[in-house]
Design a protein around this motif. Sequence first.
Motif, mmCIF file in Angstrom:
data_model
loop_
_atom_site.group_PDB
_atom_site.id
_atom_site.type_symbol
_atom_site.label_atom_id
_atom_site.label_comp_id
_atom_site.label_asym_id
_atom_site.label_seq_id
_atom_site.Cartn_x
_atom_site.Cartn_y
_atom_site.Cartn_z
ATOM 1 N N ASP A 10 -4.850 1.084 -13.996
ATOM 2 C CA ASP A 10 -4.391 2.431 -13.656
ATOM 3 C C ASP A 10 -3.091 2.758 -14.375
ATOM 4 O O ASP A 10 -2.832 3.909 -14.715
ATOM 5 N N TYR B 210 -1.464 -2.513 -4.883
ATOM 6 C CA TYR B 210 -1.744 -2.727 -6.304
ATOM 7 C C TYR B 210 -1.597 -4.206 -6.647
ATOM 8 O O TYR B 210 -0.772 -4.918 -6.061
ATOM 9 N N ASN C 184 -5.227 -0.516 -9.056
ATOM 10 C CA ASN C 184 -5.329 -0.034 -7.681
ATOM 11 C C ASN C 184 -6.411 -0.837 -6.971
ATOM 12 O O ASN C 184 -7.588 -0.798 -7.354
ATOM 13 N N LEU C 185 -6.046 -1.585 -5.933
ATOM 14 C CA LEU C 185 -7.001 -2.450 -5.251
ATOM 15 C C LEU C 185 -8.000 -1.683 -4.393
ATOM 16 O O LEU C 185 -9.013 -2.241 -3.975
ATOM 17 N N ALA C 186 -7.721 -0.410 -4.149
ATOM 18 C CA ALA C 186 -8.676 0.383 -3.382
ATOM 19 C C ALA C 186 -9.906 0.705 -4.217
ATOM 20 O O ALA C 186 -11.003 0.880 -3.674
ATOM 21 N N ASN C 187 -9.716 0.769 -5.530
ATOM 22 C CA ASN C 187 -10.829 1.085 -6.419
ATOM 23 C C ASN C 187 -10.593 0.407 -7.765
ATOM 24 O O ASN C 187 -10.369 1.059 -8.781
ATOM 25 N N PRO C 188 -10.593 -0.937 -7.784
ATOM 26 C CA PRO C 188 -10.243 -1.639 -9.022
ATOM 27 C C PRO C 188 -11.271 -1.421 -10.122
ATOM 28 O O PRO C 188 -12.484 -1.489 -9.895
ATOM 29 N N ASP D 39 -1.560 6.680 -2.343
ATOM 30 C CA ASP D 39 -2.501 6.682 -3.462
ATOM 31 C C ASP D 39 -3.281 5.377 -3.571
ATOM 32 O O ASP D 39 -4.356 5.343 -4.171
ATOM 33 N N ALA D 40 -2.722 4.319 -3.012
ATOM 34 C CA ALA D 40 -3.362 3.004 -3.097
ATOM 35 C C ALA D 40 -3.313 2.350 -1.724
ATOM 36 O O ALA D 40 -2.431 1.533 -1.438
ATOM 37 N N PRO E 74 0.808 -1.223 0.000
ATOM 38 C CA PRO E 74 0.000 0.000 0.000
ATOM 39 C C PRO E 74 0.840 1.272 0.000
ATOM 40 O O PRO E 74 1.950 1.327 0.542
ATOM 41 N N THR E 75 0.285 2.283 -0.657
ATOM 42 C CA THR E 75 0.860 3.627 -0.671
ATOM 43 C C THR E 75 -0.256 4.602 -0.344
ATOM 44 O O THR E 75 -1.422 4.220 -0.180
ATOM 45 N N LYS F 285 -4.802 0.009 -0.352
ATOM 46 C CA LYS F 285 -4.887 -1.449 -0.323
ATOM 47 C C LYS F 285 -3.830 -2.106 -1.208
ATOM 48 O O LYS F 285 -3.823 -3.318 -1.375
#
Length: 767
Positions: free
Chosen positions: A101, A78, A92-96, A73-74, A70-71, A76
């Motif tokens: 991306d 990548y 991006n697993l936070a909003n796939p 920006d992400a 995680p970063t 959860k």
Amino acid sequence: MPYKLSATLLRHSSDVRGVASPTNDLVLSVSRDTKAVVWNRSSTDGKDFNPDHTLQAGSRYVNSVAYIQPTDDAPKGYIVTGGQDTVINIFNLANPRNDPDYSLLGHSENVSKVWKNFSLAYDLKGHEYSVWAVLALDEDQYLTGSADKTIRLWKQHKSVQTFRGHQDAVRGLAVVPDLGFASCSNDSEVRVWTLGGDLIYSLSGHTSFVYSLSVLPNGNIVSSGEDRTVRVWEGDECVQTIVHPAISVWSVSSMPNGDIVTGASDGVVRVFSAVDGRWASEADLKEYDGQVASQALPAQQIGDVKKSDLPGPEALSTPGRKAGEVKMIKRGDVVEAHQWDNASSSWQKIGDVVDAVGQGRKQLYQGKEYDYVFDVDIQDGVPPLKLPYNVTENPYAAAQRFLQNNELEMTYIDQVVKFIETNTAGVNLGSGNDEYRDPFTGASRYRSNDSSAQNAPATEYMDPFTGASRYRAQPGPPVAPAPNSNLSDPFTGASRYSGPPAPAPVSSPPSQKILPVSKLFNFKQANISAMQAKLSEFNGALQHEISTSSLAMYPTEVSSFDDIFAHLKPLTESPPRQPSNPLTPTHIEHVISVLERWPASQRFPVIDLGRLLLGFSPGVFSTSQVKEKFIEALFKASEWDVPWTSPLPKARETNILLLFRSLANAFQEGTKLDNTWLVKLFESLGHAPYTLLNKNQRVLSSETTDSEAAYRTLVAIGNIAHVSKQSGSVLGGAEAGQLKQLLRTVASTFPEDRVRAISAEIFVLLV
């Protein structure tokens, strides 16, 4: 506690080629179905995983997956995927979303690349063949494993160390804390190295390719491979073998809690745990054991099997010496394989042993995998030459490749083919002038139920796909054989392609009319299941070798071919039935696409499928343009415009024969084709050097040695002359003069009653 099944994750529709498990609650998987699936642990029972997101990870097979922590920006992290389209996609697993991306472009051939902040940092160039494994040690150091059998250590873009020792392609790498790293290979070995280049120990136990490695939190190594197993290693000892109900266990990963995640060729992701609280239910465990026990094991995977020397079930009362030990017993006529399980102190059945074609493992030659690599002694005192061969390829194609690569005379081709056939159980297309082996099953004949095929004389040509001695036309008027004739018609099965004999001279008409010959001959005999099996076999062979995997069918193409076979099957039954699924021009486009990609030696079942489509499903060619494009693709697939050499390679000869049969099916009653295109088609046919075609292919040109082809040409000319006279456009003038001279020449070259009879009829039709 031993590892047992914990969860079964079902969503993929094809082989699961890569898995990653960065946390105890997250599993990432990618597949040949072009998809990536994000699995999260269920909050209800803590065992099962839910497929929360399915992503379009590529346009073709997706083979590898990784995770970026995680970063900001992400939050959860990548998921990173890579596949045959050479594009690395990052989601991006936070909003796939279905669109990645980031997409990293630039990969090709045998080059490894290092990317930082989603941009190319530098290339790693040095391996001779494909790079199959990559491992980052830190920000500036990387390990790569290759089909050239070596491992390289890189510092930034420089190769600083080469590790040698594997006898085959290196497939996987993993960091071993406090020691160095582990590697696995097609040589069935796992090796543990220091970064200084010293080999610490080798792990032997797998019986085929080892594809993937992972290291458990306690330092134990986990490996998976082509022998259907995952093996757990403690030091240099295998402490547990987990058999899968699948041929290939492509990928293995370990969770922080010590659970093991696998991806296999049956399209299933599985989780195994050594904690009994995370084991699956007793019913699920029993079902899994049943799936494993029902598998059929190739004899080569187990070792040489001599049934008469095997003990009976009583041998299972003797405990095994170590985990994973395999014992075979004979139970009636069935040979069973059982494996010793230390945890339960019992033998567990892992399948029934069957015979199989080829060897137990492939061999590497110049970066490609082959079933056999023979040493061929050409001359005393000279090192032997290497002859690579796959059982799925035409032996003539392999022989020609061998002779060309070693600058040897093509006159040796029959000797090389005989050598291959003697030393393998390969799929032979031909072993003599007219002697064929079944190109779908590999049997010496593709036997039909027609007893006439089985009773055909040994010297008579037999069809390579149906096994019948001839393609049999529907019964017609009685046909009398020509005197002194010993050649049977390869298309109708009649002794000659002829009408009733007429001993009339050329200048007078026969007593019984031959012209017009209005019945069209076609080639509609088929065995759909064998054709489908051969296509599947060839596609699997292409899939399983990295150097050819890009040629294999895409999932949409596989679906289209399944549709085509489902459509043709009822049409080819006796009596025929109407199919429930219609075909569209899109299905034809997919066949064309495969014809354009597949190697020449493996095209014949696709060309033959084209023969059936043209014969049984003319409606799918809704416009003349669709049919013309398809026929042009068949010409290209048979290498019609490639320079002609003598003798023709057997694969090319077979493809040309199937092309001609497809053309015969294309010209059915009611067929409409553009006249300009037809002229182009016949001009193309005329470009072939006629003398290079065998007697089964000589159907459309002038002939001086084979009366069969000459007679067919006369039938065609006679039909044209008959139609011309009926329409009031009688052939005359220079055309008639040329044809009369041709008739006299043919009649004198082939003094047969049937030739004289049809020539006499044609004379009457000319002015």
